[in-house]
Design an enzyme around this catalytic site. Structure first.
Site, PDB file in Angstrom:
ATOM      1  N   GLU A 199       0.883  -1.173   0.000  1.00  0.00           N
ATOM      2  CA  GLU A 199       0.000   0.000   0.000  1.00  0.00           C
ATOM      3  C   GLU A 199       0.914   1.214   0.000  1.00  0.00           C
ATOM      4  OE1 GLU A 199      -3.173  -0.183  -0.151  1.00  0.00           O
ATOM      5  OE2 GLU A 199      -3.700  -2.162   0.608  1.00  0.00           O
TER       6      GLU A 199
ATOM      7  N   CYS B 212      -2.650   8.745   2.302  1.00  0.00           N
ATOM      8  CA  CYS B 212      -2.235   8.351   0.946  1.00  0.00           C
ATOM      9  C   CYS B 212      -3.329   8.627  -0.079  1.00  0.00           C
ATOM     10  CB  CYS B 212      -1.807   6.898   0.935  1.00  0.00           C
ATOM     11  SG  CYS B 212      -2.961   5.829   1.780  1.00  0.00           S
TER      12      CYS B 212
HETATM   13  P1  NAD Z   1       9.690   6.794   4.513  1.00  0.00           P
HETATM   14  O1  NAD Z   1       9.528   6.185   3.190  1.00  0.00           O
HETATM   15  O2  NAD Z   1      11.079   6.909   5.045  1.00  0.00           O
HETATM   16  O3  NAD Z   1       8.893   5.950   5.616  1.00  0.00           O
HETATM   17  C1  NAD Z   1       7.559   5.534   5.446  1.00  0.00           C
HETATM   18  C2  NAD Z   1       7.322   4.405   6.447  1.00  0.00           C
HETATM   19  O4  NAD Z   1       8.107   3.285   6.087  1.00  0.00           O
HETATM   20  C3  NAD Z   1       7.776   4.746   7.880  1.00  0.00           C
HETATM   21  O5  NAD Z   1       6.834   4.216   8.780  1.00  0.00           O
HETATM   22  C4  NAD Z   1       9.117   4.063   8.054  1.00  0.00           C
HETATM   23  O6  NAD Z   1       9.355   3.637   9.384  1.00  0.00           O
HETATM   24  C5  NAD Z   1       8.986   2.878   7.149  1.00  0.00           C
HETATM   25  N1  NAD Z   1      10.244   2.471   6.539  1.00  0.00           N
HETATM   26  C6  NAD Z   1      11.181   3.280   6.007  1.00  0.00           C
HETATM   27  N2  NAD Z   1      12.195   2.548   5.502  1.00  0.00           N
HETATM   28  C7  NAD Z   1      11.879   1.253   5.729  1.00  0.00           C
HETATM   29  C8  NAD Z   1      12.514   0.012   5.445  1.00  0.00           C
HETATM   30  N3  NAD Z   1      13.676  -0.055   4.769  1.00  0.00           N
HETATM   31  N4  NAD Z   1      11.902  -1.120   5.841  1.00  0.00           N
HETATM   32  C9  NAD Z   1      10.711  -1.082   6.480  1.00  0.00           C
HETATM   33  N5  NAD Z   1      10.062   0.050   6.770  1.00  0.00           N
HETATM   34  C10 NAD Z   1      10.638   1.199   6.393  1.00  0.00           C
HETATM   35  O7  NAD Z   1       9.026   8.204   4.492  1.00  0.00           O
HETATM   36  P2  NAD Z   1       8.439   9.183   5.575  1.00  0.00           P
HETATM   37  O8  NAD Z   1       9.263  10.415   5.598  1.00  0.00           O
HETATM   38  O9  NAD Z   1       8.155   8.528   6.888  1.00  0.00           O
HETATM   39  O10 NAD Z   1       7.081   9.498   4.861  1.00  0.00           O
HETATM   40  C11 NAD Z   1       7.124  10.219   3.641  1.00  0.00           C
HETATM   41  C12 NAD Z   1       6.441   9.540   2.520  1.00  0.00           C
HETATM   42  O11 NAD Z   1       5.996   8.237   2.829  1.00  0.00           O
HETATM   43  C13 NAD Z   1       5.195  10.300   2.152  1.00  0.00           C
HETATM   44  O12 NAD Z   1       5.498  11.289   1.219  1.00  0.00           O
HETATM   45  C14 NAD Z   1       4.300   9.251   1.599  1.00  0.00           C
HETATM   46  O13 NAD Z   1       4.539   9.101   0.221  1.00  0.00           O
HETATM   47  C15 NAD Z   1       4.757   7.984   2.204  1.00  0.00           C
HETATM   48  N6  NAD Z   1       3.833   7.439   3.196  1.00  0.00           N
HETATM   49  C16 NAD Z   1       2.786   6.743   2.732  1.00  0.00           C
HETATM   50  C17 NAD Z   1       1.892   6.214   3.623  1.00  0.00           C
HETATM   51  C18 NAD Z   1       0.697   5.437   3.152  1.00  0.00           C
HETATM   52  O14 NAD Z   1      -0.255   5.317   3.893  1.00  0.00           O
HETATM   53  N7  NAD Z   1       0.725   4.875   1.963  1.00  0.00           N
HETATM   54  C19 NAD Z   1       2.082   6.393   4.984  1.00  0.00           C
HETATM   55  C20 NAD Z   1       3.195   7.111   5.436  1.00  0.00           C
HETATM   56  C21 NAD Z   1       4.080   7.611   4.522  1.00  0.00           C
END
Ligand code: NAD
Length: 479
Positions: A252, A286
């Protein structure tokens, strides 16, 4: 109102434990910028213990009659409902959203547990006409095995609840890594399940350095399924790791939802719905409406009224019930707003509302509206994941649809119209996993939710959210 934030611990094999790594991640209150707690990070031993516990518990949990698994989920749902008012402030403290949103989210998590408790009883197989006399041919749905689940910080109870409920109802066990930035909400769900009688090891919660934890867990032979909610770049990385072990994934990921507003839309209702839709969780959703593509005849009036309504919205600490939108969850989002708004204005966009920080402290950013934004602006293709709305115009339906479908994302798309014919056309042509017409409610417990294109694959919600954790075993029984 309790605003006491306790030290988050990991939940492994039915026990709450400190992490063995010796280092921690800080949890901050985004409204005050104060430190709330330190989350321990898992050592390799913690992760291996969680994996082994999930494997051992799978042999017990998958054999439990569905009605018993349903009973655990139902009892947990009841406990969450009893606790929702007390838990709400914890989510607001760690995430920033308003107290009303936080309390609602725990109630929603309870309803998710209830819904999947009932769905566990409907995990029906099928019997088909056999090719041999006296033979039986049947399909028996079976749980896939231990699941690894990663959930983000934007809906720290609703998203873990969807994954826990679907997996546990199916008979799978779970090792979950919730966001380190919002640990208390997932911990509250785990506590409710433990109090409801979930066998030790059926659900394990770990925290740590995300990339290290996910690599170790996904590579383990114990894990049979990966489910992730988060950004597209991280989703891609995890899918690659899962592919090495030939493990199915549910992803997702991000979105960049278009909103087509047609000349015949009911403007009062459209503006009111767009305020609600954009301010929900401060735009950190999202499926948040982002690109408002407005038909020529209604464009100027829509922009004026939407901008005016945005300026009326009370933004401030989520714990104060007078506020309608809380703080952004982390400073990364605040920086993204500054960067995307600055770039859109530099490229010729016209600021109609918001557009700058309103308070010197705390991650507050008002609802912001920019009109006449060129497609070259960053915000027109990078997901803002914040309270930013961008407006462009169109004349003909085909042009509006082409602009709506322009990006590689395909999670949610919306249209506002009173014409049945236009509603049918957009329902058919918008490239998205969910389409809202005069509505942004594309994520419902009983309906499949998921994306296409770079927004991911697989579904949560509905019966698809149970099937995601099962495989259809075919049995041919000759007599
Ligand atoms: P990010 O991509 O660093 O992290 C998003 C989530 O993924 C966080 O909860 C983080 O702990 C987890 N994560 C990060 N790297 C990971 C890895 N290697 N393995 C497992 N989990 C990992 O970004 P962010 O700064 O936290 O959020 C920014 C972007 O993330 C937003 O612009 C949005 O696009 C996306 N986002 C999407 C959703 C959604 O519901 N689809 C939710 C949160 C963030």
């Amino acid at each position: 109102m309790s605003t006491h934030y306790t030290r988050p611990l990991m939940f492994i094999a039915g026990e709450w434990r400190e992490g063995g790594d010796g280092t921690c991640t800080e949890v901050r209150d985004p409204a005050t910028e104060q430190t709330l707690a330190q989350v321990p990070r898992a050592s390799r031993t913690d992760l291996d213990d969680a994996l082994e516990a999930s494997a051992a518990a799978f042999e017990i949990w998958r054999r439990k009659p569905a009605v018993d698994r349903a009973g655990v989920l139902q009892r947990a749902a009841n406990l969450l409902r009893e606790r929702a008012v007390a838990l709400g402030p914890l989510m607001t403290l760690e995430q920033g959203k308003t107290l009303a949103e936080s309390t609602f989210e725990f109630m929603h998590a309870a309803e998710t547990f209830d819904w999947y408790a009932a769905e566990a009883l409907r995990a029906n197989g099928r019997l088909m006409p056999a090719r041999l006399p006296g033979a039986r041919q049947m399909v028996l749905p079976q749980p896939l095995g231990p699941v690894v689940a990663f959930t983000p910080w934007n809906f720290p109870a609703a998203l873990p609840a969807r994954k826990m409920a679907g997996a546990l109802a199916a008979g799978c066990t779970v090792v979950m890594k919730p966001s380190e930035e919002t640990p208390a909400s997932a911990i509250a769900l785990a506590q409710a399940l433990a109090d409801a009688g979930l066998p030790p090891g059926a659900l394990n919660l770990v925290f740590g350095v995300p990339a290290e934890v996910s690599t170790h867990l996904i590579r383990s032979d114990i894990i049979r399924k990966v489910t992730f909610t988060g950004s597209t770049p991280v989703g891609r990385q995890l899918a690659r790791l899962a592919a090495d072990g030939v493990k199915p994934c549910t992803l997702e990921l991000g979105g960049h939802a278009p909103v087509l507003v047609f000349d015949d839309a009911d403007l009062d209702r459209t503006v009111a719905t767009c305020i609600q839709g954009k301010s929900r969780n401060a735009g950190q959703v999202c499926t948040s409406p982002t690109r408002f593509i407005v038909q020529q005849g209604i464009h100027d009036e829509f922009v004026r009224r939407y901008g005016e309504a945005m300026e009326q919205l009370a933004v401030g600490p989520g714990l104060d019930p007078a506020n309608q939108m809380g703080a952004l969850a982390n400073t990364r989002r605040l920086q993204a707003m500054e960067e995307l708004v600055g770039d859109a204005l530099a490229q010729g966009g016209r600021l109609v509302a918001g557009g700058r920080r309103t308070q010197p402290r705390g991650n507050f950013w008002p609802l912001s509206l920019i009109a006449d934004v060129p497609d070259s602006a960053k915000a027109m293709h990078v997901e803002p994941f914040g309270p930013l709305a961008l407006v462009s115009r169109f004349s003909k339906l085909e042009d509006g649809l082409a602009e709506a479908n322009r990006l590689p994302y395909g999670l949610a798309a919306y249209a506002f119209t009173q014409s049945a014919a236009t509603a049918v056309a957009v329902g058919d042509e918008l490239q998205a996993g969910g389409v809202g017409i005069n509505s942004f409610a594309v994520s419902q417990i009983e309906a499949p939710f998921g994306g296409i294109k770079s927004s991911g694959y697989g579904n949560e919600g509905g019966r698809e959210g149970l099937e995601a954790f099962m495989h259809p075993k075919f049995i041919h029984h000759a007599t």
